[in-house]
Write a protein that holds these residues in place. Structure first.
Motif, PDB file in Angstrom:
ATOM      1  N   GLY A  48     -34.286 -10.690 116.941  1.00 25.92           N
ATOM      2  CA  GLY A  48     -33.436  -9.802 115.972  1.00 25.92           C
ATOM      3  C   GLY A  48     -34.420 -10.139 114.421  1.00 25.92           C
ATOM      4  O   GLY A  48     -35.487 -10.783 114.415  1.00 25.92           O
ATOM      5  N   VAL A  49     -33.703  -9.746 113.481  1.00 20.51           N
ATOM      6  CA  VAL A  49     -34.302  -9.803 112.216  1.00 20.51           C
ATOM      7  C   VAL A  49     -33.402 -10.450 111.077  1.00 20.51           C
ATOM      8  O   VAL A  49     -32.007 -10.410 111.413  1.00 20.51           O
ATOM      9  CB  VAL A  49     -34.903  -8.479 111.676  1.00 20.51           C
ATOM     10  CG1 VAL A  49     -35.940  -8.057 112.528  1.00 20.51           C
ATOM     11  CG2 VAL A  49     -33.952  -7.462 111.644  1.00 20.51           C
ATOM     12  N   VAL A 195     -33.260 -22.930 112.070  1.00 20.71           N
ATOM     13  CA  VAL A 195     -34.861 -23.470 111.746  1.00 20.71           C
ATOM     14  C   VAL A 195     -35.558 -22.485 111.574  1.00 20.71           C
ATOM     15  O   VAL A 195     -35.946 -21.635 112.603  1.00 20.71           O
ATOM     16  CB  VAL A 195     -35.121 -24.342 112.730  1.00 20.71           C
ATOM     17  CG1 VAL A 195     -36.412 -25.346 112.446  1.00 20.71           C
ATOM     18  CG2 VAL A 195     -33.773 -25.379 113.025  1.00 20.71           C
ATOM     19  N   THR A 196     -36.610 -22.740 110.722  1.00 26.44           N
ATOM     20  CA  THR A 196     -37.929 -21.771 110.437  1.00 26.44           C
ATOM     21  C   THR A 196     -39.004 -22.546 110.697  1.00 26.44           C
ATOM     22  O   THR A 196     -39.180 -23.586 110.322  1.00 26.44           O
ATOM     23  CB  THR A 196     -37.860 -21.417 108.993  1.00 26.44           C
ATOM     24  OG1 THR A 196     -36.839 -20.442 108.561  1.00 26.44           O
ATOM     25  CG2 THR A 196     -39.176 -20.364 108.637  1.00 26.44           C
ATOM     26  N   SER A 197     -39.942 -21.939 111.566  1.00 31.50           N
ATOM     27  CA  SER A 197     -40.911 -22.545 112.070  1.00 31.50           C
ATOM     28  C   SER A 197     -42.110 -21.622 112.481  1.00 31.50           C
ATOM     29  O   SER A 197     -41.772 -20.969 113.831  1.00 31.50           O
ATOM     30  CB  SER A 197     -40.545 -23.696 113.201  1.00 31.50           C
ATOM     31  OG  SER A 197     -41.905 -24.147 113.787  1.00 31.50           O
ATOM     32  N   THR A 210     -36.473 -18.675 113.168  1.00 30.03           N
ATOM     33  CA  THR A 210     -37.108 -17.855 112.371  1.00 30.03           C
ATOM     34  C   THR A 210     -38.607 -18.139 112.962  1.00 30.03           C
ATOM     35  O   THR A 210     -39.159 -19.096 112.376  1.00 30.03           O
ATOM     36  CB  THR A 210     -36.952 -17.815 110.926  1.00 30.03           C
ATOM     37  OG1 THR A 210     -35.643 -17.689 110.596  1.00 30.03           O
ATOM     38  CG2 THR A 210     -37.913 -16.909 110.208  1.00 30.03           C
ATOM     39  N   ALA A 211     -39.341 -17.210 113.735  1.00 31.96           N
ATOM     40  CA  ALA A 211     -40.413 -17.537 114.528  1.00 31.96           C
ATOM     41  C   ALA A 211     -41.625 -16.784 113.727  1.00 31.96           C
ATOM     42  O   ALA A 211     -42.792 -17.364 113.959  1.00 31.96           O
ATOM     43  CB  ALA A 211     -40.428 -16.907 116.015  1.00 31.96           C
ATOM     44  N   ASN A 212     -41.389 -16.008 112.934  1.00 36.72           N
ATOM     45  CA  ASN A 212     -42.575 -15.101 112.211  1.00 36.72           C
ATOM     46  C   ASN A 212     -41.810 -14.607 110.924  1.00 36.72           C
ATOM     47  O   ASN A 212     -41.162 -13.683 111.108  1.00 36.72           O
ATOM     48  CB  ASN A 212     -42.959 -14.021 113.103  1.00 36.72           C
ATOM     49  CG  ASN A 212     -44.242 -13.609 112.407  1.00 36.72           C
ATOM     50  OD1 ASN A 212     -44.557 -13.703 111.218  1.00 36.72           O
ATOM     51  ND2 ASN A 212     -45.159 -12.949 113.335  1.00 36.72           N
ATOM     52  N   LEU A 224     -41.222  -8.236 107.830  1.00 38.73           N
ATOM     53  CA  LEU A 224     -39.883  -8.725 107.989  1.00 38.73           C
ATOM     54  C   LEU A 224     -39.739 -10.031 108.638  1.00 38.73           C
ATOM     55  O   LEU A 224     -40.732 -10.591 109.139  1.00 38.73           O
ATOM     56  CB  LEU A 224     -39.231  -7.823 109.023  1.00 38.73           C
ATOM     57  CG  LEU A 224     -39.007  -6.219 108.544  1.00 38.73           C
ATOM     58  CD1 LEU A 224     -38.361  -5.634 109.812  1.00 38.73           C
ATOM     59  CD2 LEU A 224     -38.296  -5.812 107.307  1.00 38.73           C
ATOM     60  N   ARG A 225     -38.488 -10.831 108.623  1.00 39.53           N
ATOM     61  CA  ARG A 225     -38.464 -12.214 109.265  1.00 39.53           C
ATOM     62  C   ARG A 225     -37.921 -12.076 110.517  1.00 39.53           C
ATOM     63  O   ARG A 225     -36.675 -11.587 110.739  1.00 39.53           O
ATOM     64  CB  ARG A 225     -37.417 -12.882 108.126  1.00 39.53           C
ATOM     65  CG  ARG A 225     -37.918 -13.275 106.810  1.00 39.53           C
ATOM     66  CD  ARG A 225     -36.947 -13.633 105.994  1.00 39.53           C
ATOM     67  NE  ARG A 225     -36.316 -12.307 105.415  1.00 39.53           N
ATOM     68  CZ  ARG A 225     -35.354 -12.339 104.547  1.00 39.53           C
ATOM     69  NH1 ARG A 225     -34.931 -13.380 103.936  1.00 39.53           N
ATOM     70  NH2 ARG A 225     -34.749 -11.075 104.199  1.00 39.53           N
ATOM     71  N   TRP A 226     -38.535 -12.248 111.464  1.00 43.04           N
ATOM     72  CA  TRP A 226     -38.425 -12.380 112.908  1.00 43.04           C
ATOM     73  C   TRP A 226     -37.551 -13.394 113.529  1.00 43.04           C
ATOM     74  O   TRP A 226     -38.169 -14.434 113.347  1.00 43.04           O
ATOM     75  CB  TRP A 226     -39.443 -11.662 113.676  1.00 43.04           C
ATOM     76  CG  TRP A 226     -39.240 -11.311 115.342  1.00 43.04           C
ATOM     77  CD1 TRP A 226     -39.248 -11.911 116.489  1.00 43.04           C
ATOM     78  CD2 TRP A 226     -38.682 -10.028 115.528  1.00 43.04           C
ATOM     79  NE1 TRP A 226     -38.798 -11.110 117.254  1.00 43.04           N
ATOM     80  CE2 TRP A 226     -38.451  -9.874 116.923  1.00 43.04           C
ATOM     81  CE3 TRP A 226     -38.109  -9.049 114.673  1.00 43.04           C
ATOM     82  CZ2 TRP A 226     -38.023  -8.777 117.537  1.00 43.04           C
ATOM     83  CZ3 TRP A 226     -37.821  -7.831 115.347  1.00 43.04           C
ATOM     84  CH2 TRP A 226     -37.570  -7.765 116.849  1.00 43.04           C
TER      85      TRP A 226
END
Length: 231
Positions: A48-49, A195-197, A210-212, A224-226
């Protein structure tokens, strides 16, 4: 000699230009791949986003049609700031069949009760809502009250208890590295982590990833933040 140098310089310039031009397709392909990359849906079926006012008017139906299953919406920040597109994104996201969650950006300089009141009056109590998420970014070192840092764990716990009572589910914590360095106790509050990475699966336990953070989608003109959920 001067003519030879001029010829040699021109030749070097043409060679350098040729190298640059030859690399452009590879560079463009790499950029396209990075911008459109998302984890394999077979391994991570729930993706999702994250959306907020800064993302503009995103087409929720296109998001759902292109693989999004949920959307976390920026809802409130501190004691009084509310995302102006939260209600719009909530209604359109639900109409598109997306599961919806709400994000609060925590301010350690503001009393927990005031922040919880802002969240509760912004985010409706709906049975289908995903667990709330709390973004921990701003540290207490800049607060006017010098005791804000020492009392942060208690205040944050109070805030979490109040919004969890409202939503009926335990919150997720999205802890910025700078916040974690200043307030390591935040990771020990017994909540699951977001976690963002970018492009690499985190090497720590996570529930959301957050993968991308610059994902390109047909649903929006802006990146967008995927996000993916732990299978």
């Amino acid at each position: 000699m001067g003519r030879q140098r001029t010829w040699w310089q021109a030749r070097r310039w043409r060679v350098a230009l040729g190298v640059v031009l030859a690399s452009l397709p590879v560079t463009a392909w790499g950029w396209w791949q990075a911008a459109h990359w998302a984890p394999d849906a077979a391994a991570f079926p729930v993706q999702g986003v994250v959306l907020g006012a800064a993302d503009g008017a995103v087409d929720m139906r296109v998001l759902a049609a292109t693989g999004a299953r949920f959307a976390y919406l920026e809802a409130s920040r501190g004691a009084g700031a509310r995302d102006p597109l939260f209600a719009r994104n909530l209604a359109l996201g639900q109409a598109a069949g997306l599961r919806i969650g709400a994000i609060h950006r925590y301010d350690p300089c503001v009393p927990a009760d005031m922040q919880a009141a802002s969240f509760v009056t912004t985010v409706p109590r709906l049975p289908a809502m995903l667990p709330p998420a709390v973004a921990l970014v701003k540290t207490a070192e800049g607060c006017a009250d010098p005791l804000a840092a020492t009392g942060l764990e208690g205040e944050l716990t109070t805030f979490l208890n109040q919004i969890e009572h409202h939503t009926g589910s335990r919150a997720l914590l999205a802890i910025d590295p700078a916040f974690a360095a200043q307030h390591p106790q935040a990771a020990d509050l017994g909540r699951k982590l977001w976690v963002t990475s970018d492009w690499w699966q985190p090497d720590q336990p996570w529930t959301l990833w957050t993968a991308n953070a610059a994902y390109r989608s047909e649903a929006s003109d802006a990146p967008l933040r995927w996000v993916v959920a732990q299978p």
